[in-house]
Design a protein around this motif. Sequence first.
Motif, PDB file in Angstrom:
ATOM      1  N   GLY A  37     117.224 -60.807  76.845  1.00 11.01           N
ATOM      2  CA  GLY A  37     117.632 -59.742  75.940  1.00 11.01           C
ATOM      3  C   GLY A  37     116.483 -58.780  75.744  1.00 11.01           C
ATOM      4  N   ALA A  38     116.792 -57.671  75.114  1.00 11.34           N
ATOM      5  CA  ALA A  38     115.793 -56.615  74.939  1.00 11.34           C
ATOM      6  C   ALA A  38     114.793 -56.997  73.855  1.00 11.34           C
ATOM      7  N   ALA A  41     115.519 -58.534  70.127  1.00  6.61           N
ATOM      8  CA  ALA A  41     116.861 -59.129  70.076  1.00  6.61           C
ATOM      9  C   ALA A  41     116.895 -60.416  69.260  1.00  6.61           C
ATOM     10  N   GLN A 195     112.216 -61.100  78.907  1.00  9.55           N
ATOM     11  CA  GLN A 195     112.714 -59.722  78.983  1.00  9.55           C
ATOM     12  C   GLN A 195     112.902 -59.331  80.439  1.00  9.55           C
ATOM     13  N   VAL A 209     122.747 -64.130  76.940  1.00 10.73           N
ATOM     14  CA  VAL A 209     122.246 -62.794  76.625  1.00 10.73           C
ATOM     15  C   VAL A 209     122.324 -62.597  75.116  1.00 10.73           C
ATOM     16  N   GLU A 211     121.759 -60.103  71.880  1.00 13.08           N
ATOM     17  CA  GLU A 211     121.651 -58.704  71.431  1.00 13.08           C
ATOM     18  C   GLU A 211     121.691 -58.679  69.919  1.00 13.08           C
ATOM     19  N   THR A 212     120.686 -58.042  69.311  1.00 16.55           N
ATOM     20  CA  THR A 212     120.552 -57.957  67.843  1.00 16.55           C
ATOM     21  C   THR A 212     121.026 -59.233  67.134  1.00 16.55           C
ATOM     22  N   ALA A 233     123.167 -52.857  81.571  1.00 17.55           N
ATOM     23  CA  ALA A 233     122.271 -52.861  80.412  1.00 17.55           C
ATOM     24  C   ALA A 233     120.854 -53.325  80.738  1.00 17.55           C
ATOM     25  N   TYR A 234     120.709 -54.230  81.725  1.00 17.55           N
ATOM     26  CA  TYR A 234     119.395 -54.860  81.908  1.00 17.55           C
ATOM     27  C   TYR A 234     118.813 -54.746  83.315  1.00 17.55           C
TER      28      TYR A 234
END
Length: 237
Positions: A37-38, A41, A195, A209, A211-212, A233-234
């Motif tokens: 994930g970013a 996250a 990441q 994955v 996300e937030t 997205a990645y």
Amino acid sequence: MKPILSISDLAVSYGHIDAVKGIDLTLNEGEITALVGANGAGKSTSLLAISGLLKPKRGSVVFDGEDLTRLSPHRIVERGVVQVAEGRAILTTLTIAENLELGSYARRDKSGVARDLEWVYSLFPVLKSRANGLAGNLSGGEQQMLAIGRALMAKPRVLLLDEPSMGLAPIIVQGIFRTLQEINRTGLTILLVEQNVRQALRIAQRGYVLETGKIVLADSGQALLDDPKVVEAYLGG
Ligand code: ATP
């Protein structure tokens, strides 16, 4: 596939900031699982909760029938759930051999410790050739190897890694990921937080994955690599 560690409805907050919002995640014994994930996250926060360094707001982390969220960090290490120190927090004024020895401080099985030391040296020959040199003189990649080696000296049953690729050149990252696969082939279960989504999913049997603070996708590593949402997205697709 036998689950070795199961996370249910895990939620972690920093004051009023909800960083992890009720995640479910299962590690199967002998597999590499990637949690990707970013930035921000909630990946590191999830790992810290597994290691007992952060108290979750709710949820459980069950390992071998026992809820780890009730245990202190050192008891969790004793159970065999061991996190590779983030930022490679190695002790720069000690030698490489001394750093590795620290990893095994809680063990009583001397012959097992000696065997594992030889194993770590065979995985990372550079650590052996510089065993008596100061850890502070190692390059970033070598320090990451030492951090992994030190965690292996604790005889983990589950190894947790927080972005081992951070700040390292691609060729060094490839080497480290190859070694993680080699470590996994001995049967050791690995949770890899990254990441670097592409490389992590390539070596993982299963991936999640984040996300937030929420798990948005869970599948085999290969299926996630092929998933258009992941690609877009990645993976810069
Ligand atoms: P990174 O790759 O940047 O470490 P991450 O996915 O590991 O990202 P976390 O570090 O777990 O994400 O952060 C999740 C959320 O919690 C983010 O919004 C972050 O700003 C917040 N956060 C992290 N640490 C703290 C802290 N000590 N105090 C307050 N908020 C924090």
